[in-house]
Design a protein around this motif. Structure first.
Motif, mmCIF file in Angstrom:
data_model
loop_
_atom_site.group_PDB
_atom_site.id
_atom_site.type_symbol
_atom_site.label_atom_id
_atom_site.label_comp_id
_atom_site.label_asym_id
_atom_site.label_seq_id
_atom_site.Cartn_x
_atom_site.Cartn_y
_atom_site.Cartn_z
ATOM 1 N N ALA A 70 -3.650 -3.436 0.387
ATOM 2 C CA ALA A 70 -4.756 -4.361 0.631
ATOM 3 C C ALA A 70 -5.976 -3.575 1.101
ATOM 4 O O ALA A 70 -5.898 -2.737 1.996
ATOM 5 C CB ALA A 70 -4.350 -5.383 1.679
ATOM 6 N N GLY A 71 -7.098 -3.838 0.459
ATOM 7 C CA GLY A 71 -8.315 -3.129 0.829
ATOM 8 C C GLY A 71 -8.726 -2.080 -0.191
ATOM 9 O O GLY A 71 -9.892 -1.704 -0.273
ATOM 10 N N ASP A 72 -7.784 -1.620 -1.010
ATOM 11 C CA ASP A 72 -8.158 -0.655 -2.060
ATOM 12 C C ASP A 72 -9.072 -1.342 -3.057
ATOM 13 O O ASP A 72 -8.907 -2.531 -3.351
ATOM 14 C CB ASP A 72 -6.911 -0.143 -2.780
ATOM 15 N N SER A 73 -9.985 -0.595 -3.610
ATOM 16 C CA SER A 73 -10.888 -1.185 -4.585
ATOM 17 C C SER A 73 -11.081 -0.252 -5.747
ATOM 18 O O SER A 73 -10.792 0.944 -5.667
ATOM 19 C CB SER A 73 -12.241 -1.502 -3.935
ATOM 20 N N TYR A 74 -11.570 -0.804 -6.855
ATOM 21 C CA TYR A 74 -11.864 0.023 -8.022
ATOM 22 C C TYR A 74 -12.917 -0.673 -8.862
ATOM 23 O O TYR A 74 -13.129 -1.884 -8.734
ATOM 24 C CB TYR A 74 -10.601 0.292 -8.832
ATOM 25 N N GLN A 75 -13.561 0.123 -9.720
ATOM 26 C CA GLN A 75 -14.599 -0.423 -10.601
ATOM 27 C C GLN A 75 -14.222 -0.159 -12.039
ATOM 28 O O GLN A 75 -13.690 0.898 -12.367
ATOM 29 C CB GLN A 75 -15.977 0.219 -10.328
ATOM 30 N N ILE A 76 -14.560 -1.124 -12.853
ATOM 31 C CA ILE A 76 -14.236 -1.027 -14.271
ATOM 32 C C ILE A 76 -15.502 -1.278 -15.060
ATOM 33 O O ILE A 76 -16.298 -2.155 -14.705
ATOM 34 C CB ILE A 76 -13.199 -2.091 -14.668
ATOM 35 N N VAL A 77 -15.628 -0.506 -16.142
ATOM 36 C CA VAL A 77 -16.653 -0.824 -17.134
ATOM 37 C C VAL A 77 -15.915 -1.213 -18.398
ATOM 38 O O VAL A 77 -15.059 -0.465 -18.880
ATOM 39 C CB VAL A 77 -17.547 0.390 -17.408
ATOM 40 N N SER A 78 -16.203 -2.393 -18.903
ATOM 41 C CA SER A 78 -15.534 -2.860 -20.114
ATOM 42 C C SER A 78 -16.535 -3.155 -21.199
ATOM 43 O O SER A 78 -17.695 -3.470 -20.917
ATOM 44 C CB SER A 78 -14.739 -4.147 -19.834
ATOM 45 N N GLU A 79 -16.051 -3.067 -22.438
ATOM 46 C CA GLU A 79 -16.854 -3.467 -23.580
ATOM 47 C C GLU A 79 -16.215 -4.706 -24.180
ATOM 48 O O GLU A 79 -15.110 -4.655 -24.715
ATOM 49 C CB GLU A 79 -16.910 -2.339 -24.612
ATOM 50 N N LEU A 80 -16.908 -5.816 -24.072
ATOM 51 C CA LEU A 80 -16.360 -7.091 -24.504
ATOM 52 C C LEU A 80 -16.808 -7.358 -25.936
ATOM 53 O O LEU A 80 -17.996 -7.320 -26.246
ATOM 54 C CB LEU A 80 -16.879 -8.178 -23.564
ATOM 55 N N SER A 81 -15.868 -7.632 -26.820
ATOM 56 C CA SER A 81 -16.218 -7.869 -28.215
ATOM 57 C C SER A 81 -16.977 -9.179 -28.347
ATOM 58 O O SER A 81 -16.610 -10.191 -27.755
ATOM 59 C CB SER A 81 -14.943 -7.916 -29.057
ATOM 60 N N VAL A 82 -18.064 -9.161 -29.106
ATOM 61 C CA VAL A 82 -18.860 -10.376 -29.300
ATOM 62 C C VAL A 82 -18.855 -10.794 -30.753
ATOM 63 O O VAL A 82 -19.830 -11.323 -31.270
ATOM 64 C CB VAL A 82 -20.311 -10.173 -28.792
#
Lengths: 324, 740
Positions: free
Chosen positions: B372-384
């Motif tokens: 609990a408390g760990d964090s992370y960041q994601i960059v995603s490419e969402l298909s349109v």
């Protein structure tokens, strides 16, 4: 009660399954470890409840060296057992078998030497039905077996034979006929008269023959008791056969003069049991049998013969005839 | 001569040997069954069956001529040949160390189904244990045969491909082999020659005793088998034992999250299931989408497996999906200890407190757990991709896709494909097919957490026999239906957006875990579909939250959610114009709909009633395997009771108390015997040679017994008695028995 090799293996596999399962979490390992441990527990329970099996033995009949007998055991209980009947020296046989109880075991033995031998006690190694746990016990069922000394055929020099088989000339002159009594020599049967009647008639000889006794004394140096016994047995059996009343004196005991089957058995018993030694009555002997380093000698009326010379063969004329 | 006797003459094997051979068949059957199942999942089992049959036949023939040492050599050669065959036929060329590492991974719990070329593996390694087991069984080396079969089964137990019941059957078979085999190899009395002079005991009597012995031995084995089946099953349910590695009853409580998200590389479809209200993540994201955790590509009939190995991730940017896409940045914070890193599909970069590796489906998986408390960041490419683009995508699928994502088990019934074809008759391209299937499932199946799990062919059963289920059932069935129409599809698991607490913030709970479908379109990649009806699901989730709140469960809310929420929903069910304008997005963003349907209490209460233990339901019918085990247990228990004399005592008690009337003579005799038994028990047994009268005088018997004795005397010496006499006799006996 202790685990067998299989039981130890099962334990190891169960332990490994628990260890791996705890470490890596494969669920089906529980279906391996649990049953294995339960099987061990049930095995121990089965062996415990089986207890000690009971054994009944049909003791083998007495006989001569070289004869074969079948020993029968009835073992009652439960479980799988390896049954070993202990045989003393002098009896030879393959007496171990693995059976599921209750079972009746029979195995063959061969008598090797004369003497008092023993069959038993019975060693039982009981395992459960999977063979994981074993318990060893000994069932105290013992039987004594008496093996008579070997008896050979007499023959050889005339004089000697005449002494022991004195009926050669006297056979023609007989006194009267009487009815056959079991134990009479068949040579005494008067066949001509018997043919006219339903029973057998036996020639009754002059008294001096029926009073005729023979004193056989047997002595031996240490280690030669067997040869002495064999020679003495041969002589006494031959003498009995010809209708003489045989008295036997051995280092191990003596038997008063007598006739017949019972007397024959007593003579053989005494000879089976006797050891080496002296009797102190060698002076009274009609026939003196001695066994020492030089071999076995038979002395009749002062004349010595090697026992070898007075035996025709080593065939046992009594084979199969003398029971317990 | 009876049929049995004639068969016995032809087959010169006695019963014990037959039992031992049957047990070997059982012990070998367990690993064979597992292997068959493995092959069935990926393709036709014909070759496997042929190979097994040839090995069996070869062993049966060679059992007569080959010596054991040579047979072991043959077995080793078979194993080695299989190994070489497998390694040389792999499409990739792995290093030795990689193979060793894979083997170790298999032995520590990795399922064989995850190997890409399972078929090759099974066919390579099946002959050796089959040959060795059969050879040694026919040669009566039962322990060795058990070892061969047991090693094979043990391997599958370690890889968790053998389920508990199969394992138990194999273990029982192994024990039975050793037990009956021991009985078969002990000395048999008829093999020993006894000289004519010695046999004084009648052979008939000794033969009976020996039969008794063998009988008793067989019953002992049965007892042991029964104990082995019953006792561990009972002990497994004891609280101190369950949950340890000695228990094999599945005590894991089944939650949707547990069955899906924690499942790692393989998952089994569960039955009744419940929702976890604990908060898992707080997400800040530029858009609300399903937070995807993982995908599965291989369908086993009752579960899913992810094939292939994961690879290390070093922080570089991954490939974007083909076709048009837009960037979505997300930031996750874990609110409880959790072992997954969800992200919007398709993630291209990860940055966070915990290291991750890359799965074969281009997802991220943490190397350790998050606290609990760990964090992370994601960059995603969402298909349109627009619906029109998807319609025109065509069917030119690359090989790597068709190889992996069209698999269905051989045992899948043909009607799945037929039904799907009928339903999608009017669809003209894969996109329309997918839409039709999705909407058909949404409209024709109900949502429920209370399901009776089918043992196999879940998709077929859900399509044709069941009428309700939860997300896993919907997703599994849709993937199966699409694959039956040669459209590559896979199942994805993860979380729905959760409770929105701010403009760009969502709170994700365990009960938001979900399973949906991804379908492949050339030039566009994997596109998401969701066949689960959203309203009932959202209602169930909301009801669970309310329930947890009323119970005072602290983990169900962060400071921002629920009554403390400062956020008021702006009612925007339609997404803003910059994002997709096609229908699929609406069905795939149920976060909005959950706020619309705030009080569907009828459905909510229906579903929340599944939280507690279900009311009395009929127990499931036992499977074939369980029936077999139960039968063995019954036989063994009967044997044990018989040995302990219980059955004898019980039947004696019945004989004593209740007399069945036949004819007058039998009745009088039996009545007399009963009375005698009572006297025997109370005083003493009648001695042999003692007359009945003397005996009765001696024990000072009453008038009624003497009367009965007189009646019986009449019978004995007269030959017949009248009905009335018989009635009287039975009456007397009954009263004697009841008065004792």
């Amino acid at each position: 009660m202790r685990p067998t090799r299989r039981g130890v293996g099962v334990l190891l596999v169960a332990g490994a399954a628990v260890a791996i399962g705890t470490q890596f979490g494969q669920q089906a390992l529980g279906a391996v470890a649990g049953p294995l441990l339960v099987a061990l527990g049930v095995a121990a329970g089965q062996v415990y409840w089986a207890g000690t099996p009971t054994v009944e033995r049909q003791p083998p009949r007495r006989g001569f060296p070289g004869e074969r007998r079948t020993v029968e055991l009835t073992v009652d209980g439960s479980g799988v057992a390896r049954i070993t009947d202990r045989l003393s020296r002098g009896i030879d046989g393959a007496a171990t078998t693995v059976r599921s109880l209750p079972a009746s075991v029979s195995y063959d033995v061969t008598y090797e030497r004369r003497g008092e031998h023993r069959v038993g006690p019975v060693d039982v190694r009981l395992t459960d039905s999977l063979g994981l746990v074993a318990a060893s016990t000994t069932v105290d069922v013992t039987d004594d077996v008496l093996v008579y000394p070997p008896v050979y055929r007499l023959g050889g020099p005339e004089a000697f034979v005449r002494t022991l088989v004195p009926d050669a000339d006297d056979r023609q002159a007989f006194d009267r006929l009487r009815e056959y009594v079991p134990g009479d020599s068949l040579r005494d049967v008067h066949w001509k008269s018997s043919a006219k009647r339903d029973d057998l008639l036996v020639k009754e000889f002059a008294d001096r023959n029926s009073d005729r006794g023979l004193v056989v004394v047997a002595e031996a140096d240490d280690d030669y008791a067997d040869e002495m016994a064999a020679a003495a047995a041969t002589v006494t059996m031959g003498a009995l056969e010809s209708g003489l009343a045989v008295e036997l004196v051995t280092p191990g005991g003596s038997v008063d003069a007598g006739y017949g089957d019972t007397h024959r058995v007593r003579l053989l018993e005494t000879l089976a049991r006797t050891g080496a030694g002296t009797t102190g009555r060698s002076g009274d002997a009609d026939v003196l049998v001695t066994a020492d380093d030089d071999g076995v000698t038979v002395t009749v009326e002062g004349q010595q013969q090697a026992f070898e010379d007075v035996t025709v063969s080593h065939d046992n004329p009594l084979a199969g005839e003398v029971g317990s | 001569m009876s049929v049995v006797a004639r068969v016995r003459r032809r087959v010169p094997w006695d019963e014990t040997r037959l039992l031992a051979l049957l047990s070997v068949a059982l012990a070998l059957g367990a690993p064979l069954r597992t292997m068959y199942h493995l092959i069935d999942v990926v393709g036709s089992p014909t070759v496997f069956l042929v190979v097994t049959a040839v090995s069996l036949a070869a062993a049966a023939v060679l059992a007569r001529v080959l010596r054991p040492i040579l047979a072991i050599t043959v077995g080793a050669v078979l194993f080695g040949a299989g190994l070489v065959w497998y390694v040389t036929n792999l499409s990739t060329d792995p290093a030795l160390s990689a193979l060793l590492r894979d083997t170790v991974a298999l032995l520590t719990g990795r399922r064989l189904l995850q190997i890409a070329n399972v078929r090759l593996w099974v066919i390579s390694f099946a002959p050796a244990p089959v040959f060795l087991t059969t050879y040694f069984a026919l040669r009566r080396w039962y322990v060795t045969a058990t070892l061969a079969a047991g090693t094979a089964l043990g391997f599958f137990v370690l890889t968790t491909d053998a389920d508990v019941v199969t394992t138990l059957l194999g273990v029982v078979g192994a024990f039975a082999t050793i037990g009956f085999g021991t009985l078969d190899t002990i000395d048999h009395p008829d093999e020993r020659q006894s000289p004519g002079a010695g046999g004084s005991v009648a052979t008939g009597a000794s033969a009976t005793v020996d039969d008794q012995g063998v009988d008793s031995g067989r019953r002992s084995v049965l007892e042991q088998l029964a104990a082995v089946i019953v006792v561990p099953a009972v002990l497994s349910r004891l609280p101190s034992v369950s949950g340890t590695s000695l228990s094999f009853v599945d005590e894991e409580q089944a939650t949707v999250e547990g069955s899906l998200v924690d499942a790692d590389e393989s998952m089994t479809i569960q039955g009744d299931i419940s929702l976890t209200p604990t908060v898992r993540y707080t997400v800040e994201s530029e858009a609300a989408r399903y937070w995807r955790v993982a995908a599965y590509d291989r369908y086993t009939g009752d579960g899913w497996v992810r094939t292939g190995n994961s690879s290390p991730y070093d922080g570089t940017r991954l490939a974007e999906p083909p076709g048009d896409s837009r960037t979505v940045r997300q930031s996750f914070e874990a609110e409880s200890d959790i072992g997954t890193v969800p992200a919007v599909w398709k993630p291209v970069r990860y940055d966070g407190d915990v290291d991750v590796k890359l799965t074969t489906h281009d997802g991220f998986q943490p190397v350790g757990d998050l606290t609990a408390g760990d964090s992370y960041q994601i960059v995603s490419e969402l298909s349109v991709a627009t619906p029109r683009q998807l319609r025109e995508a065509g069917t030119e699928y690359p090989d790597r896709v068709t190889r992996r994502y069209l698999q269905l088990p051989e045992s899948t019934p043909g009607r799945v494909g037929e039904t799907t074809a009928t339903l999608t008759e009017n669809a003209q391209n894969p996109y329309e097919t997918a839409l039709v299937v999705e909407q058909w499932l949404q409209n024709n199946r109900e949502y429920s957490l209370d399901v009776e799990r089918p043992e196999r062919n879940v998709a077929d059963r859900f399509l044709h026999a069941m009428d309700r289920g939860y997300c896993v059932y919907f997703a599994t069935t849709m993937v199966t239906m699409l694959r039956s129409q040669d459209i590559p599809a896979r199942m994805a698991v993860g979380y729905t957006p959760g409770e929105q607490v701010d403009e760009n913030r969502w709170v994700v709970r365990g009960l938001d875990s979900h399973a949906w479908v991804e379908v492949f379109f050339p030039d566009h990649g994997w596109i998401q579909f969701d066949p689960t009806p959203s309203e009932p699901r959202a209602a169930a989730e909301q009801a669970r939250i309310e329930e947890a709140r009323s119970e005072g469960d602290g983990a169900v809310d962060t400071g921002e959610t629920g009554n403390d929420s400062n956020f008021t929903e702006t009612e925007t069910p339609t997404p803003p114009p910059l994002t997709e304008t096609n229908e699929t997005t609406e069905t795939s963003t149920p976060a909005n709909t959950s706020n619309e349907t705030a009080t569907p209490f009828v459905e909510g209460s229906e579903n929340s009633s599944t939280e507690g233990p279900a009311g009395p339901t009929l127990p499931d019918l036992p499977s074939r395997e369980e029936t077999a085990l139960g039968l063995v247990a019954l036989l063994g228990t009967a044997a044990g009771l018989r040995r302990s004399g219980v059955t004898k005592r019980v039947s004696r008690a019945i004989w004593l108390r209740y007399q069945r009337r036949e004819d007058p003579e039998t009745d009088v005799e039996q009545a007399f015997q009963r009375a005698m038994y009572v006297l025997d028990d109370e005083y003493r047994p009648r001695e042999s040679g003692e007359t009945v009268r003397d005996y009765l005088d001696d024990v000072d018997a009453g008038e009624d017994v003497r009367r009965l004795a007189i009646l019986r005397e009449r019978l004995r010496y007269g030959g017949t008695v009248s009905e009335e006499a018989a009635d009287e006799a039975v009456e007397i006996a009954d009263s004697i028995v009841s008065n004792r």
